[in-house]
Design a protein around this motif. Structure first.
Motif, PDB file in Angstrom:
ATOM      1  N   LYS A   1       0.828  -1.214   0.000  1.00 32.65           N
ATOM      2  CA  LYS A   1       0.000   0.000   0.000  1.00 32.65           C
ATOM      3  C   LYS A   1       0.859   1.259   0.000  1.00 32.65           C
ATOM      4  O   LYS A   1       0.563   2.217  -0.710  1.00 32.65           O
ATOM      5  N   VAL A   2       1.922   1.254   0.774  1.00 35.01           N
ATOM      6  CA  VAL A   2       2.821   2.408   0.835  1.00 35.01           C
ATOM      7  C   VAL A   2       3.506   2.602  -0.526  1.00 35.01           C
ATOM      8  O   VAL A   2       3.595   3.723  -1.039  1.00 35.01           O
TER       9      VAL A   2
ATOM     10  N   GLY B   1       3.286   5.772  -5.853  1.00 36.03           N
ATOM     11  CA  GLY B   1       3.515   5.468  -7.261  1.00 36.03           C
ATOM     12  C   GLY B   1       4.874   4.853  -7.563  1.00 36.03           C
ATOM     13  O   GLY B   1       5.293   4.797  -8.721  1.00 36.03           O
ATOM     14  N   LEU B   2       5.554   4.369  -6.542  1.00 36.37           N
ATOM     15  CA  LEU B   2       6.873   3.784  -6.744  1.00 36.37           C
ATOM     16  C   LEU B   2       6.809   2.558  -7.662  1.00 36.37           C
ATOM     17  O   LEU B   2       7.743   2.295  -8.419  1.00 36.37           O
ATOM     18  N   HIS B   3       5.690   1.852  -7.637  1.00 35.70           N
ATOM     19  CA  HIS B   3       5.537   0.655  -8.472  1.00 35.70           C
ATOM     20  C   HIS B   3       5.577   0.982  -9.968  1.00 35.70           C
ATOM     21  O   HIS B   3       5.767   0.092 -10.789  1.00 35.70           O
ATOM     22  N   ARG B   4       5.420   2.244 -10.323  1.00 34.42           N
ATOM     23  CA  ARG B   4       5.508   2.642 -11.736  1.00 34.42           C
ATOM     24  C   ARG B   4       6.965   2.751 -12.209  1.00 34.42           C
ATOM     25  O   ARG B   4       7.225   2.699 -13.398  1.00 34.42           O
ATOM     26  N   GLN B   5       7.874   2.928 -11.277  1.00 36.29           N
ATOM     27  CA  GLN B   5       9.303   3.046 -11.605  1.00 36.29           C
ATOM     28  C   GLN B   5      10.087   1.772 -11.277  1.00 36.29           C
ATOM     29  O   GLN B   5      11.046   1.449 -11.957  1.00 36.29           O
ATOM     30  N   VAL B   6       9.683   1.110 -10.230  1.00 30.64           N
ATOM     31  CA  VAL B   6      10.400  -0.075  -9.744  1.00 30.64           C
ATOM     32  C   VAL B   6       9.452  -1.276  -9.798  1.00 30.64           C
ATOM     33  O   VAL B   6       8.409  -1.253  -9.157  1.00 30.64           O
ATOM     34  N   PRO B   7       9.820  -2.318 -10.546  1.00 32.81           N
ATOM     35  CA  PRO B   7       8.956  -3.497 -10.616  1.00 32.81           C
ATOM     36  C   PRO B   7       8.786  -4.151  -9.245  1.00 32.81           C
ATOM     37  O   PRO B   7       9.745  -4.254  -8.475  1.00 32.81           O
ATOM     38  N   VAL B   8       7.566  -4.569  -8.965  1.00 34.26           N
ATOM     39  CA  VAL B   8       7.259  -5.265  -7.714  1.00 34.26           C
ATOM     40  C   VAL B   8       6.792  -6.671  -8.081  1.00 34.26           C
ATOM     41  O   VAL B   8       5.851  -6.833  -8.862  1.00 34.26           O
ATOM     42  N   HIS B   9       7.451  -7.680  -7.514  1.00 35.16           N
ATOM     43  CA  HIS B   9       7.149  -9.079  -7.817  1.00 35.16           C
ATOM     44  C   HIS B   9       6.634  -9.783  -6.568  1.00 35.16           C
ATOM     45  O   HIS B   9       7.017  -9.441  -5.454  1.00 35.16           O
TER      46      HIS B   9
END
Length: 123
Positions: free
Chosen positions: A89-90, A95-103
């Motif tokens: 959620k954080v 919007g960090l997930h737009r720059q750094v892939p989250v798996h």
């Protein structure tokens, strides 16, 4: 008392930094230092394993963004792996997930990182 456990391992040219506990103002500096040392020793293909991370605040986000900048400056990449719902959620809120892939898993992050590295090497 704030505790942050950090361990580092290398798998298939990727540096995996496992983060355990709470990543906040009291512990963000520890992560920054560990990430810097890991990149210096093993290269800029970095996976932050958040499977044991319980909490992250804005100071923790800043440490992650700093890691992103470090790997990009050195021609590498950053991926986040296995954050819990609270940490996700954080990450999404800013919007960090737009720059750094989250798996969802470290394994998935490793596969994606290998593909990125191969693509970069191919030119």
């Amino acid at each position: 008392m704030h505790r942050l456990g950090v361990s580092t391992r290398v798998e298939n040219h990727s540096v995996i930094v496992s983060v355990e506990g709470e990543l906040d103002i009291a512990t963000a500096g520890d992560l920054r230092e560990n990430v810097q040392n890991a990149i210096d020793a093993h290269g800029p293909w970095l996976i932050l394993d958040f499977s044991a991370l319980e909490f992250m605040d804005s100071s923790g986000l800043n440490a992650v963004i700093n890691a992103y900048r470090l790997v990009r400056e050195r021609g590498g990449s950053l991926a986040l792996a296995a954050p819990n719902e609270r940490v996700t959620k954080v990450i999404r809120l800013v919007g960090l997930h737009r720059q750094v892939p989250v798996h969802r898993t470290v394994s998935a992050a490793l596969i994606a990182m290998e593909a990125l590295e191969a693509k970069k090497e191919a030119g």
